[in-house]
Design an enzyme around this catalytic site. Structure first.
Site, PDB file in Angstrom:
ATOM      1  N   GLY B 404     -26.706 -22.365  53.784  1.00 42.97           N
ATOM      2  CA  GLY B 404     -27.978 -23.074  53.379  1.00 42.97           C
ATOM      3  C   GLY B 404     -29.214 -22.188  54.059  1.00 42.97           C
ATOM      4  N   MET B 406     -32.008 -21.779  56.861  1.00 40.68           N
ATOM      5  CA  MET B 406     -31.969 -21.985  58.614  1.00 40.68           C
ATOM      6  C   MET B 406     -32.201 -23.502  58.851  1.00 40.68           C
ATOM      7  SD  MET B 406     -34.806 -20.287  60.994  1.00 40.68           S
ATOM      8  CE  MET B 406     -36.018 -21.031  60.189  1.00 40.68           C
ATOM      9  N   HIS B 429     -25.396 -18.999  45.033  1.00 37.66           N
ATOM     10  CA  HIS B 429     -25.219 -18.271  46.305  1.00 37.66           C
ATOM     11  C   HIS B 429     -25.813 -19.139  47.367  1.00 37.66           C
ATOM     12  CE1 HIS B 429     -29.266 -17.159  46.083  1.00 37.66           C
ATOM     13  NE2 HIS B 429     -29.167 -16.284  47.120  1.00 37.66           N
ATOM     14  N   ALA B 431     -29.482 -21.819  48.737  1.00 30.44           N
ATOM     15  CA  ALA B 431     -30.620 -22.794  48.355  1.00 30.44           C
ATOM     16  C   ALA B 431     -31.441 -22.312  47.398  1.00 30.44           C
ATOM     17  CB  ALA B 431     -31.153 -23.181  49.454  1.00 30.44           C
ATOM     18  N   GLY B 432     -32.030 -21.075  47.262  1.00 31.96           N
ATOM     19  CA  GLY B 432     -32.816 -20.246  46.234  1.00 31.96           C
ATOM     20  C   GLY B 432     -34.303 -20.785  46.666  1.00 31.96           C
ATOM     21  N   LYS B 505     -31.292 -14.971  64.187  1.00 27.82           N
ATOM     22  CA  LYS B 505     -31.875 -14.042  63.162  1.00 27.82           C
ATOM     23  C   LYS B 505     -32.914 -13.466  63.445  1.00 27.82           C
ATOM     24  CE  LYS B 505     -34.117 -16.483  59.809  1.00 27.82           C
ATOM     25  NZ  LYS B 505     -33.480 -16.635  58.572  1.00 27.82           N
TER      26      LYS B 505
END
Lengths: 254, 506
Positions: B404, B406, B429, B431-432, B505
């Site tokens: 998903g 962050m 793959h 959320a886009g 991240k």
């Protein structure tokens, strides 16, 4: 479809006059049921039996009602008038008749549980393991050898031939035998669901189930192979692996 | 003459509740039709993008709308069946991100395009389970997040703590996960649960430029920046008990780790080198495309083969990278919980690629054909009993890991027969993206984004907090809608929902 051999054997022991002629369809089936009720089970009065003797369209429903009154548990599937159900219900009624005769014999003291056990021992059968007092009055030592013969045939650990064997040990051994020889539960409601993806179309349910079982067996073989591969890689890793880290090299970016 | 929105809309036909057909003529020279999956809620985003494009002057820069890009891909030589857009589709370089296209290997004109793979070659997701529960995390969460941050260097220009000499890199490019296993960074079971078993056999490190190698050398075992992350997640909901049990994810509150990363600078350089080489080849072979960004070369040409070999090597690097981070994650957990990774049951559930081109066999018009399937922002999702998925998942279908955005939830899906028929065994793959990075930076503030995460009890460690709004949930589509659309369309099945409790991240 004819009567199962085990049912026929017990009917012969119950002295049914024409076992070879029993049929699972038509009047032949009704006749054996009426005979069992009149001669052995005797649930109904003479008047009540009349309906069972009328082999008309309604006979199957009368028969199912009779089974229910006998206390047989019937599910939705087993009340349908189908050859498999006819065979299964006849078998259950025959078993019930045998049980009744046995109980009568005990009540009338024609047969003692001990004598029963003895008789079974002589015939090479194990007495029922769930009756705790079954061996009362018998020498446990005398039973060890025949019980060991059974244990040997079934690949179970033997009782010590020399030395004292307690009654509990003997019973435990017999219970093990019972577990092995007891027929597998055939109740349809306990059948495991094989609702797994098959990967191809298959309309016949039985063929589908068989194919799923083959898939599962194949999966088990593949798993074994993969485990062997992993094991081999592990062995090689023991020789070559040397993972290292050096925190001095680390740098956080922006 | 540019068409208005209504005219463009005439080429889009709703097939059912989850898909649209793009008819031929939507863009010039379409060899096949297009198809994209959206539900009512996601449809607006796609159509608004097209509407804005129609309103804008012809010479505007930037990317074409995703739906136009799907059409342009349908006009590439050798494409079969259809050009497919997934619910998370959004504009990318040449190909839309969330686009699948397959090219018939037997046709001499069939092409391979670096734009169909993307710059982050073999960017993918790996999920590692543990036997730790959310309760066990309570007083150790911050320590664990810090340990992960210390072990896995993040951010642009980060450098890893696994020593790697040029010779090691050559071998890693050739061997993929086999290299990690030989060196002891990976368990044999990790390889078993990796797409392609963690190694592209056609990889040839000699086709990777020295510039690319130079970029990759210090970056092994680093997460990178952008949308890449390492998240500690907990099982929030289980939809398919049998499949979840097979994956060892059978308890709510069970902790697992998701790593989303790719081939770092090395992959980027491989793609850049190939684009330059292919532009030359296109002139030579007379290949014409609707968009300059769709640079491509015939599969059997030298340029095509060079790219496939170099891309495979970069894919191997990405697997080594994720394996190295798995090793480091296991070390971090081991230190914090005082138990070996084995005792913590830290097995890799699966590792998926979502930027890759692979040679696969599929049924086309009832015939088995060898295809080069480009999956860009799309995950392979093979159905139960497919020979290329691990034995553990033969009965459930391949696990598909959907990261998903962050701070939002992630999903584990499984592949289906329908997906195999309709989308070459592929699904979404993630959320886009819904807002461009620039728009996110302008419209959102990083303080609010961070505060939102803290408010929800999510521990955060970031290398560059000021860029965090680019990855904020508001910049993306709703991952649940994306996953639900794929589920409703039948191209994948929902299995487990995961909720983040800590994020590391770049």
């Amino acid at each position: 479809m004819s009567v199962a051999p085990a049912t026929a054997r017990r009917l012969r022991l119950l002295s049914y006059p024409s076992v070879e002629e029993i049929s699972l369809s038509g009047h032949g089936y009704g006749k054996v049921i009426v005979w069992l009720e009149e001669e052995k089970i005797r649930l109904y009065s003479r008047e009540e039996r009349k309906a069972l003797r009328q082999f008309d369209r309604n006979w199957w429903n009368t028969f199912i009602q009779y089974c229910r009154e006998l206390g047989l548990k019937l599910d939705e599937a087993s009340v349908r008038d189908a050859a498999a159900n006819r065979s299964a219900l006849l078998d259950r009624l025959v078993s019930l008749a045998v049980q009744d005769i046995y109980k009568d014999a005990i009540e009338e003291q024609r047969l003692t549980p001990a004598a029963d056990a003895d008789a079974m021992r002589q015939n090479g059968h194990a007495p029922s393991g769930n009756r705790a007092g079954a061996t009362t009055g018998l020498s446990v030592g005398k039973l060890v050898s025949p019980v060991n013969r059974m244990l040997q045939v079934l690949d179970l650990p033997l009782l010590p031939a020399q030395g004292r064997v307690t009654e509990e040990e003997l019973l435990a051994a017999l219970q093990c035998v019972l577990v092995r020889v007891r027929p597998v539960e055939t109740d349809q409601t306990h059948k495991p669901k094989l609702d797994l993806p098959l990967g191809f179309e298959c309309i016949d349910k039985d063929v589908r189930d068989a194919a799923v079982v083959l898939r599962l067996l194949h999966g088990r073989e593949l798993r074994k192979l993969q485990t062997n591969i992993n094991g081999m890689i592990n062995k090689l890793q023991e020789i070559v692996a040397d993972p290292r880290t050096d925190t001095r090299l680390g740098r956080v970016g922006r | 003459m540019k068409r208005n929105f209504e005219q463009e809309r005439g080429y889009l036909e709703r097939v059912d509740g989850t898909s649209y057909r793009i008819k031929k003529g939507f863009v010039p020279n379409m060899n096949v039709e297009g198809l994209f999956y959206v539900n009512d809620k996601l449809e607006k985003l796609i159509l608004d993008e097209l509407r804005n494009y129609c309103r804008a002057p012809s010479d505007r820069g930037g990317f074409l709308p995703a739906v136009k890009q799907i059409g342009n891909v349908a006009s590439l030589p050798g494409i079969v069946c259809r050009s497919i857009g997934l619910p998370d589709v959004h504009s990318g370089y040449g190909f839309a991100i969330g686009n699948i296209a397959a090219f018939d290997m037997s046709k001499p004109e069939a092409v391979v395009s670096p734009g169909g793979v993307g710059f982050d070659i073999n960017c993918g997701v790996r999920l590692i389970r543990t036997n730790v529960t959310e309760k066990d995390l309570a007083d150790r969460k911050e320590r664990l997040t810090q340990a992960l941050f210390d072990h896995i260097p993040v951010g642009v220009g980060s450098e890893g703590i696994i020593p790697c000499k040029p010779n090691d890199l050559e071998e890693a490019l050739q061997l993929g996960v086999d290299w990690s296993m030989r060196e002891g960074y990976a368990w044999p079971e990790d390889k078993e649960h990796c797409e392609e078993y963690g190694r592209m056999l056609v990889a040839d490190p000699t086709k990777v430029s020295s510039r690319a190698k130079k970029r990759g050398l210090p970056q092994m075992g680093t997460l990178g920046a952008g949308n890449h992350y390492a998240e500690i997640q907990v099982v929030d909901e289980i939809y398919d008990k049998m499949a979840a049990k097979k994956m060892g994810l059978d308890r709510k509150g069970q902790v697992c780790v998701m790593i989303h990363s790719g081939s770092r600078g090395l992959g980027h350089q491989v793609a850049t080198d190939a684009l330059v080489e292919m532009e030359r080849a296109m002139g030579r072979d007379g290949i014409q495309t609707n968009d300059r960004q769709l640079a491509c070369a015939r599969i059997q040409s030298t340029e095509g083969q060079n790219y496939l070999k170099a891309m495979s090597a970069a894919a191997n690097y990405a697997w080594v990278n994720r394996s190295s981070m798995t090793f480091l994650t296991r070390q971090a957990f081991s230190k914090v919980f005082g138990a070996s990774p084995d005792d913590l049951d830290m097995h890799v559930i699966y590792d998926v690629s979502h930027n890759i081109a692979k040679i696969e066999e599929h049924l086309v018009d009832g015939q088995l054909r060898q295809l080069l399937v480009h999956r860009k922002g799309s995950t392979r999702a093979f159905p139960p009993h497919h020979p290329l998925i691990p034995v553990d998942y033969q009965m459930t279908g391949q696990p598909v890991l959907i990261g998903g955005t962050m701070g939002t939830c992630s999903y584990v899906l499984t592949g289906t027969e329908k997906g195999m028929r309709e989308t070459f065994g592929s699904t979404c793959h993630g959320a886009g993206r819904a807002l461009s990075r620039n728009k996110s930076r302008n419209e959102l503030s990083y303080e609010t984004v961070l505060q939102n995460l803290y408010d929800r009890g999510i521990s955060v460690r970031v290398a560059s907090p000021k860029l965090i709004m680019e990855e904020a949930p508001d910049s993306y589509k709703d991952v649940t809608q994306v996953v639900q659309t794929c589920h409703d369309a039948g191209i994948s099945q929902m299995c487990v929902k995961l909720r983040p409790v800590a994020v590391v991240k770049g």
